[in-house]
Design an enzyme around this catalytic site. Structure first.
Site, PDB file in Angstrom:
ATOM      1  N   HIS A  66      -3.007  -3.455   0.339  1.00 35.46           N
ATOM      2  CA  HIS A  66      -1.605  -3.027   0.466  1.00 35.46           C
ATOM      3  C   HIS A  66      -1.273  -3.106   1.955  1.00 35.46           C
ATOM      4  O   HIS A  66      -1.529  -2.156   2.701  1.00 35.46           O
ATOM      5  CB  HIS A  66      -1.427  -1.582  -0.005  1.00 35.46           C
ATOM      6  CG  HIS A  66      -1.818  -1.351  -1.431  1.00 35.46           C
ATOM      7  ND1 HIS A  66      -0.903  -1.314  -2.462  1.00 35.46           N
ATOM      8  CD2 HIS A  66      -3.029  -1.134  -2.011  1.00 35.46           C
ATOM      9  CE1 HIS A  66      -1.531  -1.078  -3.606  1.00 35.46           C
ATOM     10  NE2 HIS A  66      -2.829  -0.961  -3.362  1.00 35.46           N
ATOM     11  N   PHE A  67      -0.750  -4.245   2.386  1.00 33.84           N
ATOM     12  CA  PHE A  67      -0.499  -4.438   3.823  1.00 33.84           C
ATOM     13  C   PHE A  67       0.900  -3.961   4.250  1.00 33.84           C
ATOM     14  O   PHE A  67       1.280  -4.128   5.401  1.00 33.84           O
ATOM     15  CB  PHE A  67      -0.756  -5.894   4.221  1.00 33.84           C
ATOM     16  CG  PHE A  67      -2.223  -6.230   4.443  1.00 33.84           C
ATOM     17  CD1 PHE A  67      -3.230  -5.286   4.260  1.00 33.84           C
ATOM     18  CD2 PHE A  67      -2.604  -7.506   4.842  1.00 33.84           C
ATOM     19  CE1 PHE A  67      -4.576  -5.598   4.467  1.00 33.84           C
ATOM     20  CE2 PHE A  67      -3.952  -7.833   5.068  1.00 33.84           C
ATOM     21  CZ  PHE A  67      -4.933  -6.879   4.877  1.00 33.84           C
ATOM     22  N   ASN A 100       3.787  -3.143  -4.166  1.00 34.61           N
ATOM     23  CA  ASN A 100       4.463  -1.827  -4.107  1.00 34.61           C
ATOM     24  C   ASN A 100       4.942  -1.509  -2.687  1.00 34.61           C
ATOM     25  O   ASN A 100       4.559  -0.520  -2.083  1.00 34.61           O
ATOM     26  CB  ASN A 100       3.550  -0.715  -4.644  1.00 34.61           C
ATOM     27  CG  ASN A 100       2.245  -0.600  -3.899  1.00 34.61           C
ATOM     28  OD1 ASN A 100       1.713  -1.580  -3.391  1.00 34.61           O
ATOM     29  ND2 ASN A 100       1.713   0.613  -3.822  1.00 34.61           N
ATOM     30  N   ASP A 123      -8.969  -2.066  -1.814  1.00 33.72           N
ATOM     31  CA  ASP A 123      -7.785  -1.241  -2.081  1.00 33.72           C
ATOM     32  C   ASP A 123      -7.301  -0.605  -0.773  1.00 33.72           C
ATOM     33  O   ASP A 123      -6.978   0.588  -0.727  1.00 33.72           O
ATOM     34  CB  ASP A 123      -8.062  -0.176  -3.142  1.00 33.72           C
ATOM     35  CG  ASP A 123      -6.775   0.380  -3.749  1.00 33.72           C
ATOM     36  OD1 ASP A 123      -5.685  -0.045  -3.335  1.00 33.72           O
ATOM     37  OD2 ASP A 123      -6.875   1.243  -4.640  1.00 33.72           O
TER      38      ASP A 123
HETATM   39  O1  DOR Z   1      -4.266   5.452  -3.862  1.00 31.19           O
HETATM   40  C1  DOR Z   1      -3.531   4.492  -4.016  1.00 31.19           C
HETATM   41  N1  DOR Z   1      -2.757   4.043  -3.015  1.00 31.19           N
HETATM   42  N2  DOR Z   1      -3.487   3.906  -5.201  1.00 31.19           N
HETATM   43  C2  DOR Z   1      -2.537   2.993  -5.490  1.00 31.19           C
HETATM   44  O2  DOR Z   1      -2.469   2.560  -6.609  1.00 31.19           O
HETATM   45  C3  DOR Z   1      -1.545   2.585  -4.491  1.00 31.19           C
HETATM   46  C4  DOR Z   1      -2.051   2.820  -3.134  1.00 31.19           C
HETATM   47  C5  DOR Z   1      -0.970   2.739  -2.081  1.00 31.19           C
HETATM   48  O3  DOR Z   1      -0.224   1.764  -2.104  1.00 31.19           O
HETATM   49  O4  DOR Z   1      -0.877   3.628  -1.249  1.00 31.19           O
HETATM   50 ZN    ZN Z   2      -4.154  -0.498  -4.845  1.00 32.33          ZN
END
Ligand code: DOR
Ligand code: ZN
Length: 406
Positions: free
Chosen positions: A44-45, A76, A294
């Site tokens: 998630h950059f 997201n 992640d």
């Molecule tokens: O802990 C998380 N953080 N799980 C996710 O599914 C999204 C991620 C985030 O984008 O912060």
């Molecule tokens: Zn994720």
């Protein structure tokens, strides 16, 4: 041409490499072990809209310092990547930021499944690495929590031969327990609210959909024994189901809330340590295909908020390989299996083109994770203070050498 001398293969044998490069140069890599450039299937950059947490300057730097040369980025963001136009805008921003950073990081983007924009999938399928489905809410408000939309996504993706990557947590179960725990200020209640059955219920549903429509399914951040059992039998049945786990689910457990407080809050949550052995067994028997960091940076100030206001997620791309190499030194995993989980298997699943990227690793380099030395904009790690053995020294992307000089 770039000529690399003195390096060792994963088996410890001398190896020389000549790679295509703009300039003609020689890299003396005496005693360093050569790995392929790693591929992180789950980051998630934060561009666009959350660049105060991370951007592609800092993230690309963090990636190469972690030994990664390719990343698959999540949708997201703000706004979320849910239309063809938003996808193009995001790509343009990334292109610009990487050019400014002068790091030719390879990347692919996931498209966000959103109820109001499901038809957009027909416009973007050739341009994305897969569709991301949040079956339960996490950071941002992307969620598909009704069966009709879920069926539509799985069906559409199967017709387009597009991979569906699921954040498998059941939204209805989460909501119910959030009501019950609405007053709590305890970070550790996070693991109770989003308990094991929340994940297993969603995994079961995703597998049923994959079976019904013959969809290629990638299950993100698997963290529990029950999910593993479901995945194992789906694979045995011949379904095209792949599974990923994360470094935090392998190397942290719910005891971590005591020291880390809000920094330990992540979705899916940290689990009881009994799941660790099952995850390692699943890594060895092939139930787990990949490891994704992640990498989900949030500022320390955001993570210091009380439970309920503290965002979920932790950074990870800089520490994943050193954590795995430390596990290698402990006899838990082979170097070959590390490369499969963090490169070759990811390449196969996502059908990525081969490249000439490499990372040269000093397997004996010992360093304590230090927040001040991290490249991620958020500047903290849940593993700060851990002594890890085995760190990247040079990363080579498309013939360009990055000296990571610590
Ligand atoms: O802990 C998380 N953080 N799980 C996710 O599914 C999204 C991620 C985030 O984008 O912060
Ligand atoms: Zn994720």
């Amino acid at each position: 041409m770039l000529h690399i001398t003195g390096a060792l293969s994963l088996d410890g044998n001398p190896i020389e490499l000549t790679l295509p490069s703009q300039q003609s140069s020689e890299l003396h890599a005496e005693g360093l072990t050569i790995f392929p450039g790693l591929i992180d299937p789950h980051v998630h950059f934060r561009t666009p809209g959350m660049e105060h947490k991370e951007d592609w300057h800092t993230a690309a730097r963090a990636a190469i310092c972690g030994g990664y040369t390719t990343v698959l980025d999540m949708p997201n963001t703000i706004p979320p990547t849910v239309t063809a136009e938003l996808l193009q805008e995001k790509k343009a921003l990334i292109h610009q930021q990487l050019a400014e950073a002068n790091i030719p990081l390879h990347y692919e983007l996931y498209f966000g499944a959103d109820k109001k924009h499901l038809q957009e999938i027909h416009r973007v399928w050739h341009d994305v690495i897969g569709v991301k489905v949040f079956m339960g809410c996490s950071t941002g408000n992307l969620v598909i929590d009704d069966d009709e939309s879920l069926h539509q996504v799985f069906k559409m993706a199967a017709e387009l031969n597009l991979l569906v990557a699921v954040h498998a947590e059941d939204e209805a179960m989460i909501r119910k327990r959030q009501v019950k725990f609405s007053q709590t200020k305890k970070y550790s209640d996070h693991s109770i609210i989003r308990h094991e059955a929340v994940a297993a219920t969603a995994v079961l549903k995703a597998i049923q959909l994959a079976r019904e429509y013959k969809t290629r399914l990638y299950i993100l951040h698997v963290s529990t024994i029950d999910e593993l059992a479901l995945i194992q039998s789906a694979k045995a049945e011949g379904l095209t189901v792949y599974a990923e786990t994360t470094p935090h689910h392998l190397f942290l457990h719910e005891g971590a809330y005591v020291d880390l407080q809000g920094k330990a809050v992540v979705n899916p949550p940290l689990r009881h340590h009994k799941h660790h052995q099952a995850l390692w067994d699943a890594i060895h028997d092939g139930t787990i295909d990949t490891i994704g960091s992640d990498h989900a940076p949030h500022l320390e100030s955001e993570k210091a908020r009380v439970y309920g206001e503290c965002p979920s997620g932790m950074p990870g791309i800089e520490t994943t390989l050193p954590l795995l190499l430390t596990a290698y030194h402990a006899g838990t995993i082979s170097l070959q299996r590390i490369v499969e989980l963090t490169c070759t298997r990811v390449r196969d699943i996502f059908k990525l083109e081969p490249n000439h990227d490499y990372v040269l690793v000093d397997l004996r380099k010992t360093k304590v994770v230090n927040n001040d030395e991290l490249q991620t904009k958020c500047k903290w790690s849940a593993f700060a203070g851990r002594k890890l053995i085995g760190w990247p020294v040079y990363t080579i992307i498309s013939g360009q050498i990055f000296d990571l000089a610590y």
